[in-house]
Design an enzyme around this catalytic site. Structure first.
Site, PDB file in Angstrom:
ATOM      1  N   GLY A  51      30.614 -11.148  -2.618  1.00  0.00           N
ATOM      2  CA  GLY A  51      29.838 -11.885  -3.611  1.00  0.00           C
ATOM      3  C   GLY A  51      29.416 -10.970  -4.743  1.00  0.00           C
ATOM      4  O   GLY A  51      29.537  -9.750  -4.673  1.00  0.00           O
TER       5      GLY A  51
ATOM      6  N   GLY B   5      26.335 -10.782  -8.057  1.00  0.00           N
ATOM      7  CA  GLY B   5      25.201 -11.344  -8.775  1.00  0.00           C
ATOM      8  C   GLY B   5      24.965 -10.596 -10.064  1.00  0.00           C
ATOM      9  O   GLY B   5      25.777  -9.769 -10.490  1.00  0.00           O
ATOM     10  N   GLY B   6      23.835 -10.885 -10.701  1.00  0.00           N
ATOM     11  CA  GLY B   6      23.540 -10.264 -11.972  1.00  0.00           C
ATOM     12  C   GLY B   6      23.312  -8.776 -11.883  1.00  0.00           C
ATOM     13  O   GLY B   6      23.538  -8.050 -12.852  1.00  0.00           O
TER      14      GLY B   6
ATOM     15  N   LYS C 193      25.952  -3.475  -0.476  1.00  0.00           N
ATOM     16  CA  LYS C 193      25.525  -3.985  -1.786  1.00  0.00           C
ATOM     17  C   LYS C 193      25.333  -2.801  -2.714  1.00  0.00           C
ATOM     18  O   LYS C 193      24.543  -1.899  -2.437  1.00  0.00           O
ATOM     19  CB  LYS C 193      24.220  -4.774  -1.633  1.00  0.00           C
ATOM     20  CG  LYS C 193      23.691  -5.389  -2.920  1.00  0.00           C
ATOM     21  CD  LYS C 193      22.439  -6.205  -2.617  1.00  0.00           C
ATOM     22  CE  LYS C 193      21.901  -6.905  -3.848  1.00  0.00           C
ATOM     23  NZ  LYS C 193      20.702  -7.732  -3.528  1.00  0.00           N
TER      24      LYS C 193
ATOM     25  N   ARG D   5      10.577 -15.498  -2.804  1.00  0.00           N
ATOM     26  CA  ARG D   5      10.669 -16.259  -4.051  1.00  0.00           C
ATOM     27  C   ARG D   5      12.093 -16.632  -4.507  1.00  0.00           C
ATOM     28  O   ARG D   5      12.317 -16.924  -5.683  1.00  0.00           O
ATOM     29  CB  ARG D   5       9.910 -15.578  -5.190  1.00  0.00           C
ATOM     30  CG  ARG D   5      10.377 -14.253  -5.691  1.00  0.00           C
ATOM     31  CD  ARG D   5       9.529 -13.852  -6.901  1.00  0.00           C
ATOM     32  NE  ARG D   5       9.700 -12.467  -7.254  1.00  0.00           N
ATOM     33  CZ  ARG D   5       9.002 -11.845  -8.197  1.00  0.00           C
ATOM     34  NH1 ARG D   5       8.115 -12.501  -8.884  1.00  0.00           N
ATOM     35  NH2 ARG D   5       9.199 -10.579  -8.459  1.00  0.00           N
TER      36      ARG D   5
END
Length: 416
Positions: A105, A107-108, A129, A221
């Protein structure tokens, strides 16, 4: 005159300076949503740079997984040679002592690989990661390092386990966790045809992980199906504390500066009102997201963003057509359905102070809904047929009545 985009001497259409894009993007995110466009227009930067940053802000606010924003960032900040992509089956460059064999994957801020340590074919697979080179900045790096420390302190059966960390030869930080082989929550529910008790049990597992994090001063969050994986045997793992907020900074002495670090990534479908408005983030934000997650689990639906600022909230509890009958709430009796509806409505109140005081309240109500009835059945009583006049007496009451009738008959016989 220097090119304000940072691309001086480059042919027309060259990408703007990466550092300037990052700085302006971060600064714009610190502004209220409704004032970001005015902030950019008053920044005095080149129109090209301003338009590129605006496109990032639009992608940032879009619904869907984080790879939408990653794609937008890549489009803006792409440099010659950045399009090199390993062919399927090819290995990525080594990440410290780890061999990255497959991209899981993106992400930003980071990419996630499936890999293993060294050349040991017997070593367990792990998730690695690593910070993206084009996303590297002081603020983003601080956010990444904060996630590393957060995961290192969270040891829970339903949270992906921290294993290792370090720096690549290029100086980029990386984080290693257990590799969770499974489906994201919503896909697992659909693929397995999980019934309602099973769905509520999975919700309890999510709540257990979130409650544990809260007790250690961490607000996730970003609770959504994408960040919840379920293995084939029904074991759940909560992932991605990349934008988590630390409430108790004394428990994380190595983390300096705000844990937001200018990275306000969110998913509109699962954002709390205070996240959308830029208000203070507390455990109540996670409780709101748990309410949205529960609604998705039991009905297959989410509350549209434009409806979240209106109270009382009109929640559609009719299961989506795609849900199997066994997975929906049709078989709940009125008492349990009322408890479930009240819990969701309570969690989705606009003001944080009006929501349940803790995740423990959600756990308690869910456990009550799951507890077996006296008859040990989940289904509500079926409709009575004409002429069906069953007694409403329980077994003990029936015995007492029969005993009383027997005493009366005996007395009458004696009197006779």
């Amino acid at each position: 005159m220097p090119d304000p985009s940072g691309a001086e001497g480059c042919p027309p259409g060259s990408p703007p300076d990466l550092v300037r894009v990052q700085e302006l993007f971060d600064a714009a995110l610190d502004e209220p949503v409704c004032e970001r466009q005015a902030f950019l227009e008053g920044s005095g930067v080149d129109v090209q740079l301003r338009d590129e940053v605006w496109s990032l802000l639009v992608a940032h606010a879009a619904e869907g997984p984080l790879d939408q924003m990653a794609a937008a960032i890549a489009r803006v900040t792409r440099r010659p040679g950045d399009d090199r992509q390993a062919a399927e089956g090819d290995e990525a460059p080594p990440i410290g002592p780890y061999r990255a064999l497959e991209t899981l994957g993106e992400g930003g801020m980071a990419r996630v690989y499936r890999g293993r340590r060294g050349d040991d074919e017997g070593a367990p697979w792990v998730a690695v990661k690593v910070l993206r080179p084009d996303a590297d900045s002081v603020r983003v790096r601080r956010r990444f390092m904060a996630e590393r420390q957060i995961l290192a302190r969270l040891e829970h059966d339903n949270i992906a386990r921290y294993l290792d960390d370090g720096l690549t030869p290029e100086g980029l930080p990386y984080l290693v966790t257990e590799l969770v082989v499974g489906d994201r929550l919503d896909r697992y529910l659909e693929r397995k045809g999980v019934d309602l008790p099973g769905r509520l049990d999975l919700f309890l597992q999510v709540c257990g992980a979130v409650e544990y994090a809260h007790r250690r001063g961490v607000v996730h969050r970003d609770l959504k199906p994408d960040n919840v994986l379920v293995t084939d045997d029904g074991q759940l793992r909560l992932l991605d504390f990349g934008i988590a907020k630390i409430l108790d900074r004394s428990a994380f002495p190595g983390i300096g500066g705000p844990t937001t670090s200018g990275v306000h990534v969110l998913t509109l479908s699962y954002a709390s009102p205070e996240q959308l408005s830029g208000g203070p983030i507390t455990p109540a934000s996670d409780i709101y997201q748990l309410g949205l997650l529960l609604l998705k689990i039991v009905t297959g639906k989410v509350v549209p963003v434009h409806q979240r600022s209106v109270e009382p909230l009109d929640i559609d509890f009719t299961p989506a057509e795609s849900m199997l009958p066994s997975a929906g709430i049709a078989d709940l009796d009125s008492h349990r359905l009322s408890a479930l509806r009240s819990m969701v409505v309570h969690a989705l109140r606009i003001h944080p102070d009006d929501r349940p005081a803790s995740v423990g309240e959600l756990i308690r109500v869910t456990q009550d809904i799951l507890s077996p009835s006296e008859a040990g059945s989940w289904s509500a009583p079926g409709p009575r047929r004409p002429g069906d006049h069953r007694s409403g007496l329980g077994p003990l009451a029936l015995v007492l009545v029969l005993g009383l009738v027997g005493l009366v008959l005996a007395a009458l016989l004696l009197m006779g």
